[in-house]
Every structure is written in C-alpha cells, then in structure tokens.
Write a protein that holds these residues in place. Structure first.
Motif, mmCIF file in Angstrom:
data_model
loop_
_atom_site.group_PDB
_atom_site.id
_atom_site.type_symbol
_atom_site.label_atom_id
_atom_site.label_comp_id
_atom_site.label_asym_id
_atom_site.label_seq_id
_atom_site.Cartn_x
_atom_site.Cartn_y
_atom_site.Cartn_z
ATOM 1 N N ASN A 1 2.519 68.264 1.449
ATOM 2 C CA ASN A 1 2.581 69.034 0.201
ATOM 3 C C ASN A 1 2.414 68.146 -1.024
ATOM 4 O OD1 ASN A 1 3.494 72.131 0.435
ATOM 5 N ND2 ASN A 1 4.274 71.005 2.191
ATOM 6 N N TYR A 2 2.991 66.953 -1.002
ATOM 7 C CA TYR A 2 2.840 66.038 -2.143
ATOM 8 C C TYR A 2 1.391 65.607 -2.322
ATOM 9 C CZ TYR A 2 7.593 65.153 -3.811
ATOM 10 O OH TYR A 2 8.816 65.276 -4.415
ATOM 11 N N ARG A 3 0.680 65.440 -1.228
ATOM 12 C CA ARG A 3 -0.721 65.003 -1.323
ATOM 13 C C ARG A 3 -1.606 66.065 -1.978
ATOM 14 N NH1 ARG A 3 -0.860 61.747 4.444
ATOM 15 N NH2 ARG A 3 -0.645 59.666 3.522
ATOM 16 N N LYS A 4 -1.126 67.293 -2.027
ATOM 17 C CA LYS A 4 -1.885 68.364 -2.674
ATOM 18 C C LYS A 4 -1.600 68.445 -4.172
ATOM 19 C CE LYS A 4 -1.686 71.063 1.610
ATOM 20 N NZ LYS A 4 -1.068 72.238 2.280
ATOM 21 N N LEU A 5 -0.608 67.669 -4.657
ATOM 22 C CA LEU A 5 -0.207 67.731 -6.061
ATOM 23 C C LEU A 5 -0.812 66.537 -6.803
ATOM 24 C CD1 LEU A 5 3.539 68.686 -5.498
ATOM 25 C CD2 LEU A 5 1.671 70.211 -6.144
ATOM 26 N N ASP A 6 -2.040 66.699 -7.231
ATOM 27 C CA ASP A 6 -2.778 65.588 -7.853
ATOM 28 C C ASP A 6 -2.128 65.093 -9.139
ATOM 29 O OD1 ASP A 6 -4.639 65.705 -5.838
ATOM 30 O OD2 ASP A 6 -5.908 67.137 -6.908
ATOM 31 N N GLN A 7 -1.413 65.989 -9.842
ATOM 32 C CA GLN A 7 -0.877 65.600 -11.144
ATOM 33 C C GLN A 7 0.361 64.721 -11.028
ATOM 34 O OE1 GLN A 7 -0.554 68.466 -9.593
ATOM 35 N NE2 GLN A 7 0.823 69.912 -10.618
ATOM 36 N N LEU A 8 0.870 64.500 -9.818
ATOM 37 C CA LEU A 8 2.074 63.700 -9.634
ATOM 38 C C LEU A 8 1.729 62.243 -9.346
ATOM 39 C CD1 LEU A 8 4.453 65.978 -7.559
ATOM 40 C CD2 LEU A 8 4.279 65.741 -10.022
ATOM 41 N N SER A 9 2.683 61.377 -9.641
ATOM 42 C CA SER A 9 2.528 59.948 -9.396
ATOM 43 C C SER A 9 2.389 59.664 -7.908
ATOM 44 C CB SER A 9 3.754 59.206 -9.943
ATOM 45 O OG SER A 9 3.834 57.908 -9.404
ATOM 46 N N GLN A 10 1.598 58.634 -7.577
ATOM 47 C CA GLN A 10 1.449 58.203 -6.188
ATOM 48 C C GLN A 10 2.766 57.658 -5.630
ATOM 49 O OE1 GLN A 10 -1.283 57.873 -3.714
ATOM 50 N NE2 GLN A 10 -1.706 59.699 -4.928
ATOM 51 N N ASN A 11 3.709 57.366 -6.518
ATOM 52 C CA ASN A 11 5.000 56.869 -6.055
ATOM 53 C C ASN A 11 5.706 57.869 -5.145
ATOM 54 O OD1 ASN A 11 4.623 54.520 -7.412
ATOM 55 N ND2 ASN A 11 6.482 54.663 -8.667
ATOM 56 N N ASN A 12 5.426 59.164 -5.341
ATOM 57 C CA ASN A 12 6.012 60.170 -4.456
ATOM 58 C C ASN A 12 5.559 59.951 -3.008
ATOM 59 O OD1 ASN A 12 7.477 62.263 -6.220
ATOM 60 N ND2 ASN A 12 5.544 61.959 -7.292
ATOM 61 N N ILE A 13 4.278 59.626 -2.858
ATOM 62 C CA ILE A 13 3.742 59.337 -1.523
ATOM 63 C C ILE A 13 4.426 58.093 -0.960
ATOM 64 C CG2 ILE A 13 1.667 58.845 -0.197
ATOM 65 C CD1 ILE A 13 1.671 61.613 -1.510
ATOM 66 N N ALA A 14 4.551 57.057 -1.791
ATOM 67 C CA ALA A 14 5.182 55.815 -1.343
ATOM 68 C C ALA A 14 6.636 56.053 -0.931
ATOM 69 C CB ALA A 14 5.104 54.758 -2.435
ATOM 70 N N ASP A 15 7.347 56.884 -1.711
ATOM 71 C CA ASP A 15 8.740 57.193 -1.370
ATOM 72 C C ASP A 15 8.836 57.822 0.016
ATOM 73 O OD1 ASP A 15 9.367 56.293 -3.877
ATOM 74 O OD2 ASP A 15 9.650 58.280 -4.755
ATOM 75 N N LEU A 16 7.910 58.733 0.274
ATOM 76 C CA LEU A 16 7.937 59.403 1.580
ATOM 77 C C LEU A 16 7.589 58.451 2.711
ATOM 78 C CD1 LEU A 16 6.583 62.897 0.657
ATOM 79 C CD2 LEU A 16 8.491 62.488 2.197
ATOM 80 N N LEU A 17 6.618 57.568 2.477
ATOM 81 C CA LEU A 17 6.265 56.585 3.511
ATOM 82 C C LEU A 17 7.465 55.695 3.818
ATOM 83 C CD1 LEU A 17 2.703 55.619 2.221
ATOM 84 C CD2 LEU A 17 3.232 56.947 4.280
ATOM 85 N N ASN A 18 8.209 55.318 2.780
ATOM 86 C CA ASN A 18 9.423 54.532 2.982
ATOM 87 C C ASN A 18 10.434 55.311 3.826
ATOM 88 O OD1 ASN A 18 11.551 52.392 2.181
ATOM 89 N ND2 ASN A 18 12.457 54.311 1.468
ATOM 90 N N ASN A 19 10.621 56.577 3.469
ATOM 91 C CA ASN A 19 11.599 57.395 4.185
ATOM 92 C C ASN A 19 11.211 57.605 5.643
ATOM 93 O OD1 ASN A 19 13.097 57.647 1.842
ATOM 94 N ND2 ASN A 19 12.103 59.553 1.233
ATOM 95 N N MET A 20 9.916 57.758 5.907
ATOM 96 C CA MET A 20 9.466 57.910 7.292
ATOM 97 C C MET A 20 9.679 56.605 8.068
ATOM 98 S SD MET A 20 6.118 60.277 6.526
ATOM 99 C CE MET A 20 5.658 60.677 8.205
ATOM 100 N N GLY A 21 9.564 55.480 7.362
ATOM 101 C CA GLY A 21 9.903 54.208 7.980
ATOM 102 C C GLY A 21 11.362 54.161 8.386
ATOM 103 N N LEU A 22 12.245 54.686 7.528
ATOM 104 C CA LEU A 22 13.677 54.704 7.842
ATOM 105 C C LEU A 22 13.957 55.460 9.134
ATOM 106 C CD1 LEU A 22 15.305 55.507 4.365
ATOM 107 C CD2 LEU A 22 14.942 53.282 5.421
ATOM 108 N N VAL A 23 13.291 56.578 9.294
ATOM 109 C CA VAL A 23 13.528 57.406 10.482
ATOM 110 C C VAL A 23 13.082 56.679 11.742
ATOM 111 C CG1 VAL A 23 13.021 59.610 11.589
ATOM 112 C CG2 VAL A 23 13.320 59.518 9.118
#
Length: 849
Positions: free
Chosen positions: A123-145
C-alpha cells in the motif's frame, strides 16, 4: 548463552514512518515520545481519542511504551470503524497494517506479522506523494520479524533500508544508528559476537554524540552489549552494562516493561553461571514482575496468573527459565524436593500460558513455531517430573504427569483439528455455515500453495493481496461463529488433560501402547509402556547413537542390503525395546517421535541367530504382533464410534506423462479393489486413467466415502512440506493442475475410516519437533482420515499391487475386522513368498485410530 531472551527479536527497534497525509502533529508526537516521558504524552493524548488518527497515534505510543494490550485495543477500535477503509485514508490504512503487524510480531506471531507488513509495504508503494522513508521503515520492520529464524534474510532487509536512509544521511542519522543496532542482533543470532560488539559500540558512540543521556535507546544498546559479554562469558563487563540498562529503563518506564524484563532475565542467567541460585531466582522473579500488569510477589515459589502478562511469549520463556533455575538449584546444591516441586509448578503455569498463545493464533507457520518451543517446555516438564517420581516414595502421580507432558508434545496441530471437528459436531452449527467455513478454508489452502509456487512478482503480489483479504474475511467469519455459537467456542478451547485411567480403560485385552519421547537436552529417549493394568517408563541412553543405528537400518531397507540387515535390525531392536513384552500382548500401538516415525518397527529383528539366515527365517516383530502407529495415545482412542459413509473412492491415473513412470500394475490393484467392494456391497466411484484428475477428485463428495484408495505417484519436498503431493492424470483443461499439494489437502473435508496412499514415500516429510512428520499422511489425518496406510520409501510397482490385493482380501473375513491384522497377514504372506525381503513388504505402515 541465554538464547530465550537475548535472541528474542521483540527487543529490536521498529520504525513507524513519517508520511505526508497524516498530520505534522502526529509525526512530531512520535518523535517527541523517543526523547520525553512517554506516560505524560499518552495522558495528554487520551484527552482527545475520538478521531481515527488519534486512535492510531495512541496505539503507536502504547506499543513504544511496551503495552501491547493497550495498543491492540486501539487498533481493534480502528479495525471496526467504517471510516478505516483503505480508500478513505490510504496512509492511515497502510500505517494501521504496519502497526498491526508489529503488534503481532511482539506477540510472537511472526508469519502473520509478515502478512500485514507485506500488505502495508504494497500500500505504501502506491502512495507516490509520501517519503521513501516509509518504505525503508517497513523493510527494517520486516528484518525484525526475520531476525530470530532467518538472520541472513533479516540483514538483507536492513541493508535495503540503509540504502534508502543513506540518500539523506544527515536527516536520517537516528534511523541509521537504529538499523545498525538491529544488524548487530542478526550478528548475535549467528554468534558473530566480535562483529556484533563492534557495531553496538559504534552505535552507542554515535547515539551519545547526538542525544542526551538516559534515553531508552541507550539502555537498549547497553542491554545488548551486556548480552554479548554474557554470551562470551565476560561476566564482570556483562553485569556493568546490564546494570546501567536497568537504571535507564527504570527511570523511563518504571518497574513494568518487557525490555526491563529482558535485562533482569539476563542478570538471572549471569548469577546462575556464578552459582548464585538465590540471586538468579531473585532476578527471574523481578523479570516476571516487569512483564506482568499486577504481579508483585517476590516469593520465589509464586508465579503470576496466566492472564497477567504483557507479552505471552516472553512470560512463557521466563517461566521455563525459572523451572530450569530451580532444577539447577536442586542438583547443584540443595537436593530439596521442594525445589523440584517449584520447578514443576512453573512448568505448569508455562504450559497454560502456551495454550493461551495457541488459542490466539490461527496461522499455521506461527503454530509450528510454537510447537518447537512447546517441545522444549514439555521435555523439561518430563525430565523434572520423572526426577520427582524417582524421589517420591509412594504413588505414581509424577509419572502420570510426565506422560501427560509426553502426550502434549505430540501432534498439537492434529489434535486441534480433531477437537474443532468434534466441537462443530456438538455445537449445533447449521450445515450452511459449516459449508461456508469449508469453502473459505479450502480456498485459503489453495491460494497459499499458489503463493509458494508463484515465480512472477506481479502474480505473486496479486495472490498475496487476495490471500490477505480472504484471510481477514475468514477470521471475522470464525469470530462470528464463536460469538453466535458459544458452545462451539467452549468445546474448542476446553483444556482437558490426557487421563491415563481413560487410556487404560479403552485398551482392549492384549493391546499395549508404547510411546517414545525424544529428550535431546539429556541425549535420551524416554519410553512409556501402557497396558490396561500397567504404566511404566524406561530410559534409552545415547539418543545420538540410537539415531545412527536408525539411519543405518533405514538404508539397509531402502537399498535392500541383505548382508548387514540382520545385525543392524537386531541391534536397533535392543535399543528401542529395553524391556520384555509379556506373552499376553498381541497388538502394539506405537507412538514414535521425531525420526522414529520414518522406520517400520515391523521389520526389527527380535531374536538374534549366530548364522546368517534367509529373509523369511528372521524373527521379525511383525511375526509376533499386530502393529499400529498413532500420532498420540489420545488421538488413537478418539471418536471410536465415528459415523462413516457407505461408499468407496478409487483413483488410479496409471499414466502421467511428462517423463513420469507409468504404473502398469496399479490397474490390477484397482481391479482387485473394485472386486472387493462389489463383494462387500460397497458402492464405488472409480476415477481411472484420464478421469483421475485433480479437479474430479476435489469435486467428489469426499465426506461420503468410507474407503479411499489412491494408487498413484507421490512426491516429497523436505524443505517445503506444503509442496509435497500426489500426482493425478493430466487434465487438458488444467495442464498445470496435476499435483494435489499437502497445503491443499489440509483444506479438504474427509470422513473416511481408511485412506490408502498406495504411492512412493507418502509417509515421509519434514520432521517438525512437536508435530512429527509434516507430510501427506498428517495432512490427510488433519482433513479427516481416521486411518491411513502410508509408504516409507520408493516402492516397487508389482509387489505393492500384491500386498494391497492381499490386504483387502483379509478385510471383513472375521466378525470384528482389524486393519492392523489385515496388513500383518498380507505382510506375512509376502515374507513367505518371492518377495520376502523387507524392502518389498515393510514400507507400508498403518497410522490412525
């Protein structure tokens, strides 16, 4: 190293993102919470908690505080709000998915957490107006799991996140530091302690240069540095760093916080290594208090109530550790029976916490992870209970308790399926509702298999989206059933321990249960012997040596190595039967554990002869006993009066194409099965050759068949058990649909007294501790087959056909028919034929009730 705490990824650093659709105040508050008193911030925000944004903000704040329960309350409020549709506020929805995933991760539900995080990323990847940091945050969180089970995968996610953050390094300095900390945890999980220490010290230096002292992140870094020193036995340094972390957490969170519990748990381990049992118990008691809402007692024999836990998975680990400390106290110093009793009391509470965790988990992979941890718990319980039995002068109360733990360690998923099936039968749920449940369950199983097979990214994303949405629908559907039919809920979640008296009362004359329980911590195998008048146990020492003989035995069978078979089969018999079987016993019900489920006990040689004998002359176990295998003693005796349909189903593709060998003899086998059905006046549906398609099989009214015979090929995938399966004939309308996978079999609804899988290696699969062999057999048992005949290696076409013909010929000849006796007679006939080598007759074994 104290792996139960140091390596639990719940104490890593998650990120919540910084979007542009949610208000600036929202993000400012999250930033403020990392640098100021979080309780003060929460109290201010509670004054206005009516909007969806404020509910989500409070959920995040409570998560950061370590109050999973409060975070869940606010996330659930959002889930039930009509304005929470993803199209109404796409960032709010994406962020809700992320927070839900993080909460699930904190509950130990890793696979389910990944599903939510993957959807959030999509869903974040569909929101072009948002910072790429949102994607990075999620990648970090998936690493945690991933970090707990797959540290290499976790590091890849972290590195992808760092690449994004590094494009604006000065703005993202804090996040870069925190990802570095998370990478250090992956290094710790792989025991790369020097590298982990280097990363943590660098992170501590950078953090200290850019932040005021005494913030929780500083405590987190110091706790992990202390953990590394503990793992490398540098106890003085470990104590210093852990002590500093303790003080910072107390200043920021008070006495109740799960990260503080982690520090106390490590201090407890440190004191145990120093031989300070009392201090070790002191810290583990403080850890239990820190992870509880109300528990206050510092009396070491007392434990929190089962529902008094912030994080169930942490509480489970703490209680298990407490039991081991008491046990160590007993052996290392006191020899007081009271310490063993206190240990078993902690195990009992831990077992109930585990059941609560299971009751709140529907994801299969997460349940399998719980089974692995449960096996360790039940092994500890058995070991301590048996020691209590040995020091108790009268009665066998603790022996019964040890056996109950052995039973609990066997096939939890399968038991859950049986309980749910029985609950549905007695809860008065309308047939239309049950049909809807089966439809949803079947489609979920199919989609899950397709996700495993998908190779194209676009197709994979579509399948994941569909699977996620359908799973939400399914979970809400089940919740409605449980609310509308409370009897179903109560029956489904009733906790009734296995009763030895009940098992013994149901055993028939001449019948005995032999249950094996692997105990890798002590390198033993525990054997329980149960007849209608006796319960006893034996220890098989040197488990590793037994397993070496087991593998040699299996190889002599698979490769038909006659020269060494006799000696190996006899030696393994002596290991596995450290007792004499009474002359009154005629039937053995064997409940194997782990690799023991991959061998036929029938071909073990009881009597040894100095001379090399021909195969037909050997004293096989099958010559003296009917042999039946079961997943547990309670499952063997469950639903003895089941009502079956009257029909039979035969499936024989014969030819498969695609270079797969033709099964010519299966046609003769099928003719004999049809003849047998006609003789017994059993209506039969035959799917032969081109009609033997997967679609026809799945669309058959499977619940109507009492007997199902599948004469086909099987395939085993040990790395991905859900991709094991059985072959069907090629369907011209569905050219890629000629394998029925294990994942799909779980979604079937069968009500058969007997399913025969006359195919290669249908009894094999991945061995999952606590569940047994995860493969075709267990999948069919899960879907409703009461008894199964399975094969343990690649079988010969002609000899298999002869065995099956002989087996069916013996059914119903006596007034009380027995599948185990019929299979025994068929095997004895082959032993006295040209197929006397165990390679031909031993692979097929009977599992079930």
């Amino acid at each position: 190293m104290f792996r139960l705490f140091l390596l639990v990824s719940c104490f890593s650093v998650p990120f919540f993102g910084a979007g542009q659709i949610l208000s600036k105040e929202y993000h400012a508050t999250i930033f403020e919470s990392r640098n100021e008193n979080i309780d003060f911030i929460i109290n201010n925000r509670l004054k206005d908690s009516t909007s969806n944004e404020s509910k989500l903000l409070l959920a995040e704040l409570y998560f950061l505080k370590g109050r999973n329960d409060k975070a869940i309350d606010f996330l659930d409020l959002l889930a039930n709000d009509e304005g929470m549709e993803k199209h109404a506020n796409p960032e709010l929805y994406a962020r809700w998915l992320k927070n839900r995933g993080l909460v699930l991760w904190n509950q130990g539900k890793s696979d389910q957490a990944l599903e939510y995080l993957q959807q959030s990323l999509s869903n974040y990847r569909k929101l072009d107006q948002l910072s790429q940091n949102n994607i990075a945050d999620l990648l970090n969180n998936m690493g945690l799991v991933h970090v707990g089970n797959s540290p290499n995968i976790a590091v890849r996610y972290y590195e992808d996140a760092l690449r994004i953050y590094s494009t604006s390094a000065s703005e993202n300095l804090e996040k870069i530091i925190q990802v570095s900390i998370n990478i250090s945890l992956a290094e710790i999980n792989q025991e790369h302690h020097i590298n982990a220490l280097r990363i943590l010290n660098q992170a501590l230096s950078e953090w200290s240069n850019n932040h005021k002292k005494g913030l929780p992140t500083e405590a987190f870094i110091k706790a992990n540095i202390g953990g590394v020193y503990l793992a490398t036995n540098q106890l003085v340094l470990a104590k210093d760093y852990l002590g500093e972390a303790e003080m910072i957490y107390l200043q920021n969170y008070g006495q109740r916080n799960s990260e503080l519990a982690n520090v106390y748990a490590q201090l407890s381990e440190l004191e145990l290594r120093l031989g300070s049992y009392d201090k070790s118990l002191f810290y583990i008691q403080k850890a239990l208090k820190a992870n509880s809402f109300e528990f206050e007692s510092m009396e070491y024999e007392e434990n929190p109530k089962v529902d008094d836990a912030n994080k169930l998975n942490i509480q489970l680990s703490l209680l298990m550790r407490k039991a081991v400390i008491f046990e160590s106290f007993y052996y290392g110093y006191s020899l007081k029976k009271l310490h063993l009793e206190s240990a078993i009391s902690a195990i009992d509470v831990a077992e109930r916490v585990l059941e609560d965790s299971r009751a709140g988990t529907t994801n299969k992979k997460d349940l399998l992870q719980l089974s692995d941890l449960a096996s360790e718990l039940y092994e500890d319980g058995q070991r301590i209970a048996l020691q209590l039995h040995e020091v108790t002068l009268f009665g066998n109360e603790y022996l019964k308790k040890a056996f109950q733990y052995a039973e609990l360690s066997q096939s939890a998923l399968l038991k859950t399926a049986v309980v749910e099936s029985e609950a549905q039968s007695f809860a008065g749920i309308p047939e239309a509702v049950l049909e809807k449940e089966k439809e949803l369950s079947s489609e979920l199983a199919y989609l899950n298999t397709q996700i495993s097979l998908a190779s194209e990214i676009s197709k994979l994303n579509l399948l994941r989206d569909r699977y996620f949405q359908l799973k939400q629908e399914y979970q809400k559907f089940i919740e409605r059933i449980e609310v509308n039919y409370p009897t179903y809920y109560n029956l489904k979640h009733q906790d009734v321990p296995t009763s030895i008296a009940d098992i013994q009362s149901k055993l028939k004359p001449g019948e005995a249960v032999i249950e094996y329980a692997m105990a890798p911590k002590s390198n033993q195998i525990i054997v329980y012997w149960i007849s209608n008048s006796d319960l006893t146990y034996y220890r098989i020492y040197e488990q590793n040596e037994v397993l070496r003989f087991l593998r040699a035995y299996r190889n002599t069978l698979i490769y038909n190595l006659g020269g060494s078979f006799q000696t190996i089969a006899h030696n393994l018999y002596n290991y596995l039967f450290p007792f004499k079987i009474g002359k009154n016993i005629t039937k053995l019900v064997i409940i194997p554990d782990g690799e023991l489920a991959t061998i036929p006990f029938e071909a073990l040689v009881a009597g040894q002869d100095k001379q090399q004998l021909d195969f037909h002359e050997l004293d096989y176990l099958i010559k003296s006993f009917d042999i039946h295998y079961s997943y547990s003693a309670s499952l063997y005796q469950s639903v003895q009066t089941a009502q079956y349909g009257s029909d039979a189903l035969l499936l024989t593709p014969v030819e498969f194409g695609q270079g797969i060998a033709k099964l010519s003899a299966s046609e003769q086998e099928s003719k004999h099965f049809r003849s047998w059905c006609n003789q017994q006046s059993i209506p039969i549906e035959s799917l032969v050759r081109s009609n033997a398609t997967k679609e026809r099989f799945k669309n058959s009214t499977l619940e109507d068949f009492r007997f199902i015979h599948l004469a086909t090929h099987g395939t085993v995938d040990l790395l991905s058990p859900d991709l094991s399966g059985i072959y069907f004939s090629n369907d011209i309308n569905r050219p890629d649909e000629n394998i029925l996978y294990v994942g799909e079999i779980y979604g079937l609804s069968i009500n058969a007294e007997l399913v025969v899988l006359s195919a290669c290696e249908t009894g094999l699969g991945k061995i999952n501790r606590g569940e047994g062999v995860m493969g075709l057999g267990q999948a069919f048992a899960y879907s409703g087959a009461d008894n199964l005949i399975l094969s343990l290696w690649k079988v010969a076409d002609e000899s298999t056909s002869l065995l099956m013909q002989s087996f069916y010929r013996g059914q119903f000849e006596n007034e009380v028919h027995s599948f185990s006796n019929g299979l025994r007679e068929a095997k004895l006939a082959m032993i006295n034929s040209d197929y006397s080598a165990p390679y031909f007759w031993a692979p097929f074994v009977l599992w079930g009730k």
